[in-house]
Motif scaffolding. Structure first.
Motif, PDB file in Angstrom:
ATOM      1  N   LEU A 166      43.396  95.562  12.876  1.00 42.50           N
ATOM      2  CA  LEU A 166      43.675  94.735  14.053  1.00 42.50           C
ATOM      3  C   LEU A 166      42.496  94.842  15.017  1.00 42.50           C
ATOM      4  O   LEU A 166      42.052  95.946  15.343  1.00 42.50           O
ATOM      5  CB  LEU A 166      44.938  95.215  14.772  1.00 42.50           C
ATOM      6  N   TRP A 167      42.017  93.687  15.462  1.00 43.77           N
ATOM      7  CA  TRP A 167      40.969  93.674  16.476  1.00 43.77           C
ATOM      8  C   TRP A 167      40.896  92.286  17.072  1.00 43.77           C
ATOM      9  O   TRP A 167      41.070  91.281  16.371  1.00 43.77           O
ATOM     10  CB  TRP A 167      39.623  94.078  15.877  1.00 43.77           C
ATOM     11  N   GLU A 168      40.669  92.238  18.367  1.00 48.57           N
ATOM     12  CA  GLU A 168      40.618  90.997  19.122  1.00 48.57           C
ATOM     13  C   GLU A 168      41.955  90.281  18.916  1.00 48.57           C
ATOM     14  O   GLU A 168      42.999  90.839  19.232  1.00 48.57           O
ATOM     15  CB  GLU A 168      39.420  90.154  18.687  1.00 48.57           C
ATOM     16  N   ASN A 169      41.958  89.094  18.371  1.00 44.92           N
ATOM     17  CA  ASN A 169      43.201  88.340  18.193  1.00 44.92           C
ATOM     18  C   ASN A 169      43.560  88.196  16.710  1.00 44.92           C
ATOM     19  O   ASN A 169      44.237  87.260  16.329  1.00 44.92           O
ATOM     20  CB  ASN A 169      43.075  86.954  18.832  1.00 44.92           C
ATOM     21  N   LEU A 170      43.092  89.137  15.877  1.00 42.55           N
ATOM     22  CA  LEU A 170      43.250  89.016  14.437  1.00 42.55           C
ATOM     23  C   LEU A 170      43.932  90.243  13.848  1.00 42.55           C
ATOM     24  O   LEU A 170      43.720  91.368  14.307  1.00 42.55           O
ATOM     25  CB  LEU A 170      41.877  88.860  13.788  1.00 42.55           C
ATOM     26  N   GLU A 171      44.744  90.012  12.822  1.00 42.75           N
ATOM     27  CA  GLU A 171      45.353  91.083  12.031  1.00 42.75           C
ATOM     28  C   GLU A 171      45.100  90.740  10.567  1.00 42.75           C
ATOM     29  O   GLU A 171      45.307  89.602  10.154  1.00 42.75           O
ATOM     30  CB  GLU A 171      46.851  91.194  12.307  1.00 42.75           C
ATOM     31  N   VAL A 172      44.663  91.750   9.800  1.00 43.41           N
ATOM     32  CA  VAL A 172      44.421  91.545   8.373  1.00 43.41           C
ATOM     33  C   VAL A 172      45.279  92.555   7.608  1.00 43.41           C
ATOM     34  O   VAL A 172      44.900  93.705   7.450  1.00 43.41           O
ATOM     35  CB  VAL A 172      42.932  91.698   8.007  1.00 43.41           C
ATOM     36  N   PRO A 173      46.470  92.121   7.136  1.00 44.69           N
ATOM     37  CA  PRO A 173      47.363  93.021   6.426  1.00 44.69           C
ATOM     38  C   PRO A 173      47.014  93.133   4.942  1.00 44.69           C
ATOM     39  O   PRO A 173      46.611  92.164   4.311  1.00 44.69           O
ATOM     40  CB  PRO A 173      48.738  92.379   6.612  1.00 44.69           C
ATOM     41  N   VAL A 174      47.176  94.362   4.406  1.00 42.57           N
ATOM     42  CA  VAL A 174      46.922  94.633   2.997  1.00 42.57           C
ATOM     43  C   VAL A 174      48.153  95.325   2.420  1.00 42.57           C
ATOM     44  O   VAL A 174      48.564  96.369   2.923  1.00 42.57           O
ATOM     45  CB  VAL A 174      45.680  95.525   2.796  1.00 42.57           C
ATOM     46  N   ALA A 175      48.739  94.733   1.376  1.00 41.54           N
ATOM     47  CA  ALA A 175      49.932  95.313   0.743  1.00 41.54           C
ATOM     48  C   ALA A 175      49.514  96.341  -0.307  1.00 41.54           C
ATOM     49  O   ALA A 175      48.592  96.102  -1.087  1.00 41.54           O
ATOM     50  CB  ALA A 175      50.764  94.215   0.096  1.00 41.54           C
ATOM     51  N   LEU A 176      50.183  97.493  -0.291  1.00 45.15           N
ATOM     52  CA  LEU A 176      49.955  98.574  -1.260  1.00 45.15           C
ATOM     53  C   LEU A 176      51.289  98.941  -1.889  1.00 45.15           C
ATOM     54  O   LEU A 176      52.323  98.867  -1.242  1.00 45.15           O
ATOM     55  CB  LEU A 176      49.362  99.805  -0.572  1.00 45.15           C
ATOM     56  N   LYS A 177      51.272  99.377  -3.164  1.00 43.73           N
ATOM     57  CA  LYS A 177      52.492  99.823  -3.836  1.00 43.73           C
ATOM     58  C   LYS A 177      52.242 101.183  -4.459  1.00 43.73           C
ATOM     59  O   LYS A 177      51.178 101.508  -4.874  1.00 43.73           O
ATOM     60  CB  LYS A 177      52.897  98.854  -4.934  1.00 43.73           C
TER      61      LYS A 177
END
Length: 177
Positions: A166-177
């Motif tokens: 998360l930074w500024e106005n962005l979120e980059v989600p990564v799914a892990l199992k």
């Protein structure tokens, strides 16, 4: 005797000035302080350690951090990602261990690169990411989304399903199992 007294006073004055400057330098805030986040994902202890830069009124995505160019994913030393157990990322398996985390930001898709080389500065002298592609262990993609709130400092969060940058106005989600 007067000369020895003068020398002692001069030496004391120089030492005082030196210690004053060094104590002031130690109190200066770090521009991109080190931070880390830990949590459990799929039964594995995960830790991400990173330099946390601030927005400081700058346009981050596409300017300070260009699209399509490999980035150290943070500031200063390379960001590290550690897992106590193997994790599934899509159809790929990441073995337990500690890795450097690089990324290639894009407007619609990001690429994250986990590299077996750790402990190095995040960029080379020419400003490019310090990633040795021959040591890349796994590459994965993620879709960026608008974050729920503005984040002045870059940070990571770990959830039961994975992690997110998360930074500024962005979120980059990564799914892990």
């Amino acid at each position: 005797m007067k000369r020895n007294h003068f020398s002692a006073v001069a030496l004391l004055a120089i030492a005082s000035i030196f210690f004053s400057f060094s104590s002031l330098a130690q109190n200066k805030p770090v521009a991109s302080p080190r931070d880390s986040v830990s949590g459990t994902v799929a039964g594995s202890q995960v830790k991400i350690a990173y330099g946390s830069p601030a927005v400081k009124g700058r346009k981050i995505w596409g300017e300070l951090v260009p699209y399509g160019k490999e980035w150290r994913t943070g500031a200063n030393e390379s960001t590290t990602f550690a897992t106590s157990k193997a994790l599934k990322i899509g159809s790929k398996t990441l073995p337990a261990g500690k890795y450097s985390l690089f990324s290639v930001p894009g407007e619609n898709e990001w690429k994250f690169i986990l590299n077996s080389q750790t402990g190095m500065w995040g960029i080379k002298m020419d400003g490019t990411a310090n990633d040795d592609p021959s040591k890349d262990v796994l590459t994965l993609t993620a879709k960026p989304v608008k974050s729920k709130e503005f984040n002045e400092r870059m940070k990571f969060k770990i959830t039961a399903n994975g992690f997110a940058l998360l930074w500024e106005n962005l979120e980059v989600p990564v799914a892990l199992k």
